[in-house]
Design a protein around this motif. Sequence first.
Motif, mmCIF file in Angstrom:
data_model
loop_
_atom_site.group_PDB
_atom_site.id
_atom_site.type_symbol
_atom_site.label_atom_id
_atom_site.label_comp_id
_atom_site.label_asym_id
_atom_site.label_seq_id
_atom_site.Cartn_x
_atom_site.Cartn_y
_atom_site.Cartn_z
ATOM 1 N N GLY A 20 33.933 125.232 70.272
ATOM 2 C CA GLY A 20 34.042 124.220 71.310
ATOM 3 C C GLY A 20 32.735 123.809 71.969
ATOM 4 O O GLY A 20 32.725 123.316 73.082
ATOM 5 N N PHE A 21 31.620 124.020 71.273
ATOM 6 C CA PHE A 21 30.355 123.472 71.778
ATOM 7 C C PHE A 21 30.288 122.017 71.314
ATOM 8 O O PHE A 21 30.128 121.748 70.133
ATOM 9 N N GLU A 22 30.414 121.095 72.238
ATOM 10 C CA GLU A 22 30.485 119.692 71.831
ATOM 11 C C GLU A 22 29.126 119.013 71.817
ATOM 12 O O GLU A 22 28.798 118.250 70.926
ATOM 13 N N LYS A 23 28.363 119.289 72.870
ATOM 14 C CA LYS A 23 27.097 118.584 73.043
ATOM 15 C C LYS A 23 26.002 119.593 73.341
ATOM 16 O O LYS A 23 26.226 120.531 74.106
ATOM 17 N N PRO A 24 24.815 119.410 72.766
ATOM 18 C CA PRO A 24 23.732 120.331 73.129
ATOM 19 C C PRO A 24 23.319 120.134 74.590
ATOM 20 O O PRO A 24 23.361 119.008 75.092
ATOM 21 N N VAL A 27 18.086 121.858 77.349
ATOM 22 C CA VAL A 27 17.075 122.752 76.777
ATOM 23 C C VAL A 27 17.313 122.912 75.275
ATOM 24 O O VAL A 27 16.369 123.017 74.488
ATOM 25 N N GLN A 28 18.563 122.871 74.867
ATOM 26 C CA GLN A 28 18.873 122.956 73.431
ATOM 27 C C GLN A 28 18.372 121.712 72.699
ATOM 28 O O GLN A 28 17.769 121.805 71.629
ATOM 29 N N GLU A 29 18.589 120.566 73.312
ATOM 30 C CA GLU A 29 18.160 119.301 72.725
ATOM 31 C C GLU A 29 16.653 119.298 72.450
ATOM 32 O O GLU A 29 16.192 118.832 71.419
ATOM 33 N N THR A 47 19.096 129.395 84.813
ATOM 34 C CA THR A 47 20.175 130.242 84.325
ATOM 35 C C THR A 47 21.422 129.394 84.035
ATOM 36 O O THR A 47 21.714 128.474 84.782
ATOM 37 N N GLY A 48 22.098 129.725 82.960
ATOM 38 C CA GLY A 48 23.351 129.034 82.664
ATOM 39 C C GLY A 48 23.169 127.723 81.923
ATOM 40 O O GLY A 48 24.102 126.939 81.799
ATOM 41 N N THR A 49 21.966 127.458 81.418
ATOM 42 C CA THR A 49 21.731 126.190 80.736
ATOM 43 C C THR A 49 21.797 126.331 79.210
ATOM 44 O O THR A 49 21.494 125.391 78.487
ATOM 45 N N GLY A 50 22.178 127.533 78.753
ATOM 46 C CA GLY A 50 22.382 127.690 77.310
ATOM 47 C C GLY A 50 21.140 128.049 76.529
ATOM 48 O O GLY A 50 20.954 127.616 75.392
ATOM 49 N N LYS A 51 20.313 128.922 77.102
ATOM 50 C CA LYS A 51 19.068 129.283 76.424
ATOM 51 C C LYS A 51 19.331 130.133 75.178
ATOM 52 O O LYS A 51 18.596 130.045 74.199
ATOM 53 N N THR A 52 20.387 130.946 75.205
ATOM 54 C CA THR A 52 20.664 131.794 74.043
ATOM 55 C C THR A 52 20.878 130.950 72.792
ATOM 56 O O THR A 52 20.298 131.229 71.731
ATOM 57 N N ALA A 53 21.685 129.908 72.927
ATOM 58 C CA ALA A 53 21.927 129.037 71.762
ATOM 59 C C ALA A 53 20.669 128.243 71.412
ATOM 60 O O ALA A 53 20.441 127.920 70.248
ATOM 61 N N GLU A 84 26.321 139.542 71.180
ATOM 62 C CA GLU A 84 27.663 138.997 70.920
ATOM 63 C C GLU A 84 27.613 137.496 70.655
ATOM 64 O O GLU A 84 28.315 136.975 69.784
ATOM 65 N N GLU A 85 26.773 136.816 71.427
ATOM 66 C CA GLU A 85 26.673 135.357 71.286
ATOM 67 C C GLU A 85 26.111 134.988 69.896
ATOM 68 O O GLU A 85 26.622 134.112 69.214
ATOM 69 N N ILE A 86 25.068 135.713 69.486
ATOM 70 C CA ILE A 86 24.464 135.442 68.171
ATOM 71 C C ILE A 86 25.482 135.730 67.058
ATOM 72 O O ILE A 86 25.642 134.952 66.117
ATOM 73 N N PHE A 87 26.178 136.842 67.205
ATOM 74 C CA PHE A 87 27.172 137.225 66.214
ATOM 75 C C PHE A 87 28.252 136.143 66.111
ATOM 76 O O PHE A 87 28.701 135.776 65.028
ATOM 77 N N ARG A 88 28.613 135.606 67.270
ATOM 78 C CA ARG A 88 29.629 134.570 67.330
ATOM 79 C C ARG A 88 29.154 133.303 66.594
ATOM 80 O O ARG A 88 29.895 132.722 65.813
ATOM 81 N N PHE A 89 27.927 132.910 66.842
ATOM 82 C CA PHE A 89 27.395 131.719 66.159
ATOM 83 C C PHE A 89 27.288 131.945 64.654
ATOM 84 O O PHE A 89 27.455 131.030 63.868
ATOM 85 N N ASP A 145 13.527 136.986 75.855
ATOM 86 C CA ASP A 145 14.567 136.261 76.591
ATOM 87 C C ASP A 145 14.532 136.685 78.054
ATOM 88 O O ASP A 145 14.354 137.863 78.358
ATOM 89 N N GLU A 146 14.741 135.757 78.953
ATOM 90 C CA GLU A 146 14.717 136.021 80.396
ATOM 91 C C GLU A 146 13.424 136.769 80.754
ATOM 92 O O GLU A 146 13.445 137.830 81.382
ATOM 93 N N ALA A 147 12.302 136.171 80.369
ATOM 94 C CA ALA A 147 11.006 136.832 80.529
ATOM 95 C C ALA A 147 10.696 137.124 82.000
ATOM 96 O O ALA A 147 10.137 138.177 82.325
HETATM 97 P P1 ADP Z 1 21.159 131.037 79.969
HETATM 98 O O1 ADP Z 1 20.583 132.033 79.030
HETATM 99 O O2 ADP Z 1 20.370 129.775 80.061
HETATM 100 O O3 ADP Z 1 21.436 131.619 81.349
HETATM 101 P P2 ADP Z 1 23.483 131.200 78.281
HETATM 102 O O4 ADP Z 1 22.820 131.088 76.971
HETATM 103 O O5 ADP Z 1 23.916 132.570 78.713
HETATM 104 O O6 ADP Z 1 22.583 130.559 79.433
HETATM 105 O O7 ADP Z 1 24.729 130.184 78.294
HETATM 106 C C1 ADP Z 1 25.616 130.084 79.385
HETATM 107 C C2 ADP Z 1 27.031 129.776 78.905
HETATM 108 O O8 ADP Z 1 27.130 128.442 78.400
HETATM 109 C C3 ADP Z 1 27.494 130.687 77.777
HETATM 110 O O9 ADP Z 1 28.842 131.053 78.033
HETATM 111 C C4 ADP Z 1 27.399 129.810 76.535
HETATM 112 O O10 ADP Z 1 28.336 130.205 75.536
HETATM 113 C C5 ADP Z 1 27.703 128.433 77.101
HETATM 114 N N1 ADP Z 1 27.036 127.336 76.363
HETATM 115 C C6 ADP Z 1 25.754 127.289 75.942
HETATM 116 N N2 ADP Z 1 25.483 126.114 75.347
HETATM 117 C C7 ADP Z 1 26.617 125.386 75.357
HETATM 118 C C8 ADP Z 1 26.988 124.084 74.875
HETATM 119 N N3 ADP Z 1 26.105 123.294 74.263
HETATM 120 N N4 ADP Z 1 28.255 123.670 75.077
HETATM 121 C C9 ADP Z 1 29.152 124.472 75.720
HETATM 122 N N5 ADP Z 1 28.890 125.699 76.203
HETATM 123 C C10 ADP Z 1 27.628 126.165 76.030
#
Ligand code: ADP
Length: 460
Positions: A20-24, A27-29, A47-53, A84-89, A145-147
Motif C-alpha cells: 500500500g505504498f502509493e506515492k514516494p 525524501v524518497q523522491e 522523523t516519519g518521512t520514510g527515510k528507511t524506504a 523488519e521494514e527491509i525484510f518486508r520490502f 541511519d538516524e545519525a
Molecule cells: P523515518 O525514518 O523518516 O522516521 P520511517 O522510514 O520509519 O520514517 O517511515 C515512517 C512510516 O511511514 C513507516 O511506517 C513506513 O512504513 C511508512 N512509509 C514510508 N514511506 C511511505 C510511503 N511512500 N507511502 C506510505 N507509507 C510510507
Amino acid sequence: MQFSDFNLKKEILKRLEEIGFEKPSLVQEKAIPVILQGRDVVAQAQTGTGKTAAFGLPILSKMQKGEKALVITPTRELAIQVSEEIFRFGKYLGVHTATVYGGSSYARQIKHIASSEFIVATPGRLLDLLKSGRIDIAPKYVILDEADEMLDMGFLDDIKEIFKFVPNDRQTLLFSATMPNPIKELAKTILKNPEFITITKKQVTNENIKEYFYVIDENERKDALIRLLDYKNPSKSIVFCRTKKDVDDIADFLSGAGFDAKGLHGDMDQRRREDVIKGFKNDKIEILVATDVAARGLDVNNVTHVFNYHLPLDPESYVHRIGRTGRAGKEGMAISLVTPHEFKALSRIQKIAKLTLKEIPSIEDIKNSEITKIIDKISSIDPSEKAIEIVEKLQNEYDLLTIATKFAHMLFSKEVDGKKRIGKSIKEATKLIQRSKNQNNDRRRGNRYSRNKNSRRKRR
Ligand code: ADP
Ligand code: MG
C-alpha cells in the motif's frame, strides 16, 4: 511522481503495491534516483518521512548476488524496525536480514550475519564483533541511519572506528532528522563527494499536525493533563516527560485516574519494554508515557495526540516528539503544557514550529461540547426496528419525557470533575509571555535604563 517512475526492480514495485505504498515521500523522491546512480548521499528529513524506504528500496534494487549492505542504527528497537521494514520490502527478492544488537546471543547473530544480505546493527555490538574478529564482512553499501541520534547517544567514536573495518570501495549513505556540525564533519570523512538532500523545514512541516500550547502554573500540570485528556478524548496518545521518574509517576497517576496508561523508559528491562510497545501497537494501551530516549524511533501508526507534559529543552526533540503523530497522511495533534519557567524553551521551539496558544477548557466547556456531540449524534440517527420496540415497551411504564431523559443519561460516558478553571486565560498568558520577552531583551542589551528604573522603584 510514482514509484514506477524510478528504475526499481519489478519485485520491489510489486511489493510496494501490495503493502500500500502509493506515492514516494519527498525524501524518497529525491534520494532514490541518486542512490540508484551509485552516488554517496547525505539526506536530512524529519522523523516519519520514510527515510528507511528512501535507502532500503534503491539498495535492494541495486544489490547484486554476493553483495552485502550494513545499516547502523542507534537503538535496538530501531535496528529491529529497520530490519523488519527491509525484510518486508524484499519479500520477492528473497532477501535475508540479520539484526545485531547487544544483550542477545553472539552465536546466533554471527550465524545470521553470515547468511544475510542486509545486516542491521547498533554501533556497540557491531564494533565488538568486528574488533574481536568474530565477523568479517565487506559491505558494498553502508548506511548510517538516524545519525543525529547516534551522536546524541555518544556513538560518534564507535562509528568512526567501525569505518576502519569496512572496505573503501563502497557506497555510503547518511540519514538524519537534523544535521548538527559533528555529523556534517563525519560525513566529510566517510562519504565521497556526496549529494546533499535536504527536505527543508518548510517542506517537512507536517500540515496534518495541529500544534497547541497551554500556559499553566507548575502545580497545575496533572490537572491540566487530565482535563485535556477528558476534552480531547484521544484514542491513542503519547505523553512525553523529561525524566524516568516523571514517567513512572505520570503513568501511575493516569492509571489511578482510570486511563489505560503505561510507562516506557530505559530502566525497564527489555522484556517489559517490548510488552509495552506491543500493547501500544495493538491498541491495548491507550496512553504511552515515555521519555524522549525510550520513544526514539518508535514506529507506531495512528497516534492521534502527542502531549508534552514538560516542554523538551531543545527544538529538535520537539520536532522528534510531534513527529510521532500525523503520520501517513493522518491528522494529528500536538499539545504542550508550558509554565512561565519554560518560556525560553518555548521561544526556541517557536522559531521552527508554529504553536497556537489555547485556553484549557473549563468543566462547563467540556459539558457543553459533550452535549453538542450527543445532540449531533441523535439528529443523525435513523432508528432501527429494535429501538422502536424498546420504546413501545417502555411506554407501558413511563411517559416519553422520562424515557428520553433516561436514554440521554446513558449517553454520558463519564462525569468530568476537577477544578472549574485550570491554567491561564489567553489574555493572561499573552501578557506573561510578552513580559518575559521584554525582560530577556533588556538583559541582552544590558539595558541600563530599565535596570535603573527598577532599582529606583525598589529604593522608594
Ligand atoms: P523515518 O525514518 O523518516 O522516521 P520511517 O522510514 O520509519 O520514517 O517511515 C515512517 C512510516 O511511514 C513507516 O511506517 C513506513 O512504513 C511508512 N512509509 C514510508 N514511506 C511511505 C510511503 N511512500 N507511502 C506510505 N507509507 C510510507
Ligand atoms: Mg528512520
